[in-house]
Design an enzyme around this catalytic site. Structure first.
Site, PDB file in Angstrom:
ATOM      1  N   THR A 168       0.823  -1.219   0.000  1.00 62.95           N
ATOM      2  CA  THR A 168       0.000   0.000   0.000  1.00 62.95           C
ATOM      3  C   THR A 168       0.855   1.266   0.000  1.00 62.95           C
ATOM      4  OG1 THR A 168      -1.650  -1.207   1.251  1.00 62.95           O
ATOM      5  CG2 THR A 168      -1.873   1.188   1.232  1.00 62.95           C
ATOM      6  N   GLU A 169       0.417   2.256  -0.762  1.00 64.88           N
ATOM      7  CA  GLU A 169       1.121   3.545  -0.836  1.00 64.88           C
ATOM      8  C   GLU A 169       0.164   4.663  -0.413  1.00 64.88           C
ATOM      9  OE1 GLU A 169       2.837   3.833  -4.762  1.00 64.88           O
ATOM     10  OE2 GLU A 169       4.209   2.180  -4.289  1.00 64.88           O
ATOM     11  N   PRO A 170       0.712   5.826  -0.084  1.00 57.06           N
ATOM     12  CA  PRO A 170      -0.174   6.917   0.318  1.00 57.06           C
ATOM     13  C   PRO A 170      -1.230   7.228  -0.743  1.00 57.06           C
ATOM     14  CG  PRO A 170       2.109   7.467   0.806  1.00 57.06           C
ATOM     15  CD  PRO A 170       2.143   6.178   0.058  1.00 57.06           C
ATOM     16  N   ILE A 181       2.006   0.120   7.027  1.00 59.86           N
ATOM     17  CA  ILE A 181       2.676  -1.179   6.967  1.00 59.86           C
ATOM     18  C   ILE A 181       2.812  -1.808   8.363  1.00 59.86           C
ATOM     19  CG2 ILE A 181       4.740  -2.423   6.165  1.00 59.86           C
ATOM     20  CD1 ILE A 181       2.893  -1.044   3.949  1.00 59.86           C
ATOM     21  N   GLN A 236     -23.088  -3.534  23.291  1.00 56.06           N
ATOM     22  CA  GLN A 236     -24.428  -3.158  23.747  1.00 56.06           C
ATOM     23  C   GLN A 236     -24.834  -3.988  24.975  1.00 56.06           C
ATOM     24  OE1 GLN A 236     -25.826  -0.622  22.316  1.00 56.06           O
ATOM     25  NE2 GLN A 236     -27.754  -0.621  23.435  1.00 56.06           N
ATOM     26  N   ASN A 241     -13.552  -4.780   1.933  1.00 53.29           N
ATOM     27  CA  ASN A 241     -14.736  -5.601   1.653  1.00 53.29           C
ATOM     28  C   ASN A 241     -15.353  -5.262   0.298  1.00 53.29           C
ATOM     29  OD1 ASN A 241     -14.238  -6.819   4.043  1.00 53.29           O
ATOM     30  ND2 ASN A 241     -16.256  -6.459   4.933  1.00 53.29           N
ATOM     31  N   ARG A 252     -24.666 -10.297  35.190  1.00 50.00           N
ATOM     32  CA  ARG A 252     -25.100  -8.902  35.352  1.00 50.00           C
ATOM     33  C   ARG A 252     -26.621  -8.831  35.493  1.00 50.00           C
ATOM     34  NH1 ARG A 252     -23.393  -3.811  36.707  1.00 50.00           N
ATOM     35  NH2 ARG A 252     -24.647  -2.236  35.637  1.00 50.00           N
ATOM     36  N   GLN A 304      -4.380 -16.761   0.521  1.00 46.22           N
ATOM     37  CA  GLN A 304      -3.935 -17.232   1.842  1.00 46.22           C
ATOM     38  C   GLN A 304      -4.043 -16.110   2.871  1.00 46.22           C
ATOM     39  OE1 GLN A 304      -0.220 -19.376   2.144  1.00 46.22           O
ATOM     40  NE2 GLN A 304      -0.067 -19.023   4.345  1.00 46.22           N
ATOM     41  N   GLU A 305      -3.683 -14.893   2.456  1.00 46.77           N
ATOM     42  CA  GLU A 305      -3.788 -13.761   3.387  1.00 46.77           C
ATOM     43  C   GLU A 305      -5.254 -13.568   3.803  1.00 46.77           C
ATOM     44  OE1 GLU A 305      -1.908 -10.153   2.060  1.00 46.77           O
ATOM     45  OE2 GLU A 305      -2.933  -8.928   3.559  1.00 46.77           O
TER      46      GLU A 305
HETATM   47  C1  LIG Z   1      -3.952  -1.039  10.433  1.00 45.00           C
HETATM   48  C2  LIG Z   1      -3.619  -1.301   8.985  1.00 45.00           C
HETATM   49  C3  LIG Z   1      -2.613  -2.212   8.675  1.00 45.00           C
HETATM   50  C4  LIG Z   1      -2.276  -2.441   7.328  1.00 45.00           C
HETATM   51  N1  LIG Z   1      -1.222  -3.280   7.036  1.00 45.00           N
HETATM   52  C5  LIG Z   1      -0.756  -3.312   5.747  1.00 45.00           C
HETATM   53  C6  LIG Z   1       0.451  -4.014   5.422  1.00 45.00           C
HETATM   54  O1  LIG Z   1       1.082  -4.638   6.286  1.00 45.00           O
HETATM   55  N2  LIG Z   1       0.893  -3.972   4.136  1.00 45.00           N
HETATM   56  C7  LIG Z   1       0.222  -3.298   3.163  1.00 45.00           C
HETATM   57  O2  LIG Z   1       0.688  -3.282   2.019  1.00 45.00           O
HETATM   58  N3  LIG Z   1      -0.940  -2.650   3.426  1.00 45.00           N
HETATM   59  C8  LIG Z   1      -1.427  -2.634   4.696  1.00 45.00           C
HETATM   60  N4  LIG Z   1      -2.590  -1.950   4.983  1.00 45.00           N
HETATM   61  C9  LIG Z   1      -3.251  -1.228   3.910  1.00 45.00           C
HETATM   62  C10 LIG Z   1      -4.594  -1.795   3.510  1.00 45.00           C
HETATM   63  O3  LIG Z   1      -4.441  -3.022   2.827  1.00 45.00           O
HETATM   64  C11 LIG Z   1      -5.286  -0.705   2.665  1.00 45.00           C
HETATM   65  O4  LIG Z   1      -5.677   0.309   3.578  1.00 45.00           O
HETATM   66  C12 LIG Z   1      -6.467  -1.218   1.889  1.00 45.00           C
HETATM   67  O5  LIG Z   1      -6.067  -2.081   0.871  1.00 45.00           O
HETATM   68  C13 LIG Z   1      -7.296  -0.071   1.267  1.00 45.00           C
HETATM   69  O6  LIG Z   1      -6.467   0.807   0.565  1.00 45.00           O
HETATM   70  P1  LIG Z   1      -6.596   2.400   0.851  1.00 45.00           P
HETATM   71  O7  LIG Z   1      -6.499   2.572   2.321  1.00 45.00           O
HETATM   72  O8  LIG Z   1      -5.584   3.088   0.018  1.00 45.00           O
HETATM   73  O9  LIG Z   1      -8.040   2.793   0.408  1.00 45.00           O
HETATM   74  P2  LIG Z   1      -8.481   3.241  -1.093  1.00 45.00           P
HETATM   75  O10 LIG Z   1      -7.930   2.264  -2.058  1.00 45.00           O
HETATM   76  O11 LIG Z   1      -8.178   4.668  -1.262  1.00 45.00           O
HETATM   77  O12 LIG Z   1     -10.044   3.037  -0.999  1.00 45.00           O
HETATM   78  C14 LIG Z   1     -10.901   3.967  -0.310  1.00 45.00           C
HETATM   79  C15 LIG Z   1     -12.312   3.395  -0.287  1.00 45.00           C
HETATM   80  O13 LIG Z   1     -12.764   3.219  -1.627  1.00 45.00           O
HETATM   81  C16 LIG Z   1     -13.178   1.882  -1.817  1.00 45.00           C
HETATM   82  N5  LIG Z   1     -12.870   1.439  -3.159  1.00 45.00           N
HETATM   83  C17 LIG Z   1     -11.678   1.484  -3.823  1.00 45.00           C
HETATM   84  N6  LIG Z   1     -11.796   0.953  -5.036  1.00 45.00           N
HETATM   85  C18 LIG Z   1     -13.088   0.549  -5.161  1.00 45.00           C
HETATM   86  C19 LIG Z   1     -13.834  -0.101  -6.188  1.00 45.00           C
HETATM   87  N7  LIG Z   1     -13.272  -0.461  -7.336  1.00 45.00           N
HETATM   88  N8  LIG Z   1     -15.155  -0.348  -5.972  1.00 45.00           N
HETATM   89  C20 LIG Z   1     -15.729   0.006  -4.798  1.00 45.00           C
HETATM   90  N9  LIG Z   1     -15.069   0.598  -3.787  1.00 45.00           N
HETATM   91  C21 LIG Z   1     -13.772   0.862  -3.968  1.00 45.00           C
HETATM   92  C22 LIG Z   1     -12.401   1.069  -0.790  1.00 45.00           C
HETATM   93  O14 LIG Z   1     -13.050  -0.143  -0.493  1.00 45.00           O
HETATM   94  C23 LIG Z   1     -12.403   2.031   0.387  1.00 45.00           C
HETATM   95  O15 LIG Z   1     -13.606   1.892   1.071  1.00 45.00           O
HETATM   96  C24 LIG Z   1      -2.989  -1.772   6.314  1.00 45.00           C
HETATM   97  C25 LIG Z   1      -4.024  -0.896   6.634  1.00 45.00           C
HETATM   98  C26 LIG Z   1      -4.339  -0.645   7.957  1.00 45.00           C
HETATM   99  C27 LIG Z   1      -5.430   0.332   8.283  1.00 45.00           C
END
Ligand SMILES: Cc1cc2nc3c(=O)[nH]c(=O)nc-3n(C[C@H](O)[C@H](O)[C@H](O)COP(=O)(O)OP(=O)(O)OC[C@H]3O[C@@H](n4cnc5c(N)ncnc54)[C@H](O)[C@@H]3O)c2cc1C
Length: 381
Positions: A128-130, A159, A338, A368, A270, A243-244
């Site tokens: 994942t990237e910003p 990460i 609740q 999801n 309770r 698997q993940e």
């Molecule tokens: C606590 C934590 C730990 C994590 N650990 C890791 C890690 O170890 N390594 C790693 O690489 N990543 C990690 N992640 C990143 C995680 O996998 C991503 O946050 C996730 O995949 C969503 O990407 P995003 O946050 O950039 O959201 P975005 O991709 O910006 O999505 C924003 C919203 O838009 C929705 N959306 C995007 N595309 C679609 C579509 N085509 N149709 C419908 N809805 C859509 C998404 O479901 C989401 O609700 C972690 C995240 C968290 C919060």
């Protein structure tokens, strides 16, 4: 409903994991929360117990279990104690492990796997990237060839184990403009010049896991650290994401089941209006619904574990298990809050922490929505 997934070997393994957790982990959870990290001595102790190398060949110090049910037992026990502990150890032992086992060269295996199994080398995976996580094919971190090294530039965020990892499997673009087909994986070692980490991110839940930004500023990564095939990183990731997602599903259900068990005890004790709160018909019916939701979901996830062992778990079934279990986990734990009343909102109660810890499972490991996208596509839509 009695589960038939496990045999006596798995249950014996469960006893050893549970014993270790009761002795070494549960008494120290507040310390982990304070540190926003799992201390290294816990990793080392987990390594000594043989918990980190379940998927790794014995010649490199693993136990080569070749049976995902051991991973599942481990994940269930960890999740019942701490969802964050399950995430941290799970990323290393359950998610990164197959990348290293399946894709590394002999030289890489000898270099990384023994310390991976002992806990001296903690790992993370950076996809994942910003700018986005769902659309992995659009990632922006680049790796440009310069003689016998790859020069990495870019950043990752969210990460897990990011702050403590010694080795990060990093996805970077090696062929510009070719979408999913131009991505490769690299083993970036924390000691490499130009690699740095941001702060430990301040999360809503799962406080005891260290989640970090990672930065790559002209990091010169030797050719010998390319993991798998050049430009096939996206396919390597897609092949391992089921698997993940299975691991996430196992953990989601176990986490909710543990909290539900505690809640059932609570509502028997309770009292309100002179009787146990669980004896009011509304709450009794609610408890019946929650137990049913867990058991019916568990049956599907158990079937996925068996399918995985047989090599027949599809990406679509793993996606179903992931999104469904995340919804059920959140629904069940919210209802438990609740049932606890005001105490359910107090951080000193596990149910309150579990409620915050659970929320992320609908977002990570492929959100999801992305899971439903995969399932919908499979329906021809
Ligand atoms: C606590 C934590 C730990 C994590 N650990 C890791 C890690 O170890 N390594 C790693 O690489 N990543 C990690 N992640 C990143 C995680 O996998 C991503 O946050 C996730 O995949 C969503 O990407 P995003 O946050 O950039 O959201 P975005 O991709 O910006 O999505 C924003 C919203 O838009 C929705 N959306 C995007 N595309 C679609 C579509 N085509 N149709 C419908 N809805 C859509 C998404 O479901 C989401 O609700 C972690 C995240 C968290 C919060």
């Amino acid at each position: 409903m009695k589960r038939t997934l496990y045999n006596e070997d798995h249950e014996a393994f469960r006893v050893s994991v549970r014993g270790w957790l009761e002795r070494e982990v549960t008494p120290r959870l507040d310390e982990f929360i304070e540190a926003k990290a799992i201390p290294r001595d816990v990793w080392i102790e987990a390594g000594k117990q043989g918990f980190l190398g379940l998927e790794i060949e014995d010649e490199y110090g693993g136990s080569q279990a070749d049976d995902y049910r051991f991973n599942a037992v481990m994940s269930e026990e960890l999740s019942r104690v701490s969802a964050a502990l399950s995430s941290c150890l799970g990323i290393h032992a359950d998610i990164v492990a197959p990348y290293l086992r399946d894709l590394c060269t002999e030289e890489q295996k000898q270099r990384w796997l023994p310390a991976f199994c002992t806990g001296e080398l903690v790992t993370a995976i950076g996809m994942t990237e910003p700018s986005g996580g769902s659309d992995l094919a659009a990632l922006k971190t680049t790796a440009v060839r310069d003689g016998d090294v790859w020069v990495l530039n870019g950043s990752k965020t969210f990460i897990t184990n990011g702050y403590s990892a010694d080795l990060v499997v990093v996805a970077a673009r090696t062929t510009p403009g070719s979408g999913a087909r131009g991505i490769s994986l690299f083993g970036v070692e924390a000691t490499m010049e130009g690699f740095s980490r941001g702060r430990k991110l301040d999360k809503v839940g799962q406080t005891e896991s260290d989640t970090s930004e990672l930065f790559f500023d002209n990091v010169r990564v030797p050719m010998a650290n390319l993991i798998g095939e050049l430009d096939r990183g996206f396919i390597h990731m897609m092949e391992r994401l089921p698997q993940e997602r299975l691991g996430a599903a196992v953990s989601n259900i176990a986490h909710a089941a543990g909290i539900l068990d505690e809640t059932l005890d609570y509502i028997k004790e309770r009292k309100a209006f002179g009787q146990p709160v669980g004896s009011f018909q509304h709450n009794k019916f609610l408890a019946a619904e929650l137990v049913t939701k867990i058991e019916v979901s568990q049956a599907f996830v158990d079937q996925c574990v068996l399918a995985f062992n047989e090599g027949t778990l599809t990406a679509v079934d793993a996606a179903k298990a992931k999104w469904w279990s995340a919804e059920i986990q959140n629904d069940v734990i919210d209802a438990c809050v609740q049932l606890y009343g005001g105490y359910g909102y107090m951080n000193e109660y596990r149910v309150a922490r579990a409620w915050r810890d659970a929320r992320v499972t609908k977002i990570w490991a492929g959100s999801n929505e992305i899971m439903k996208e995969l399932i919908g596509r499979d329906l021809g839509l």
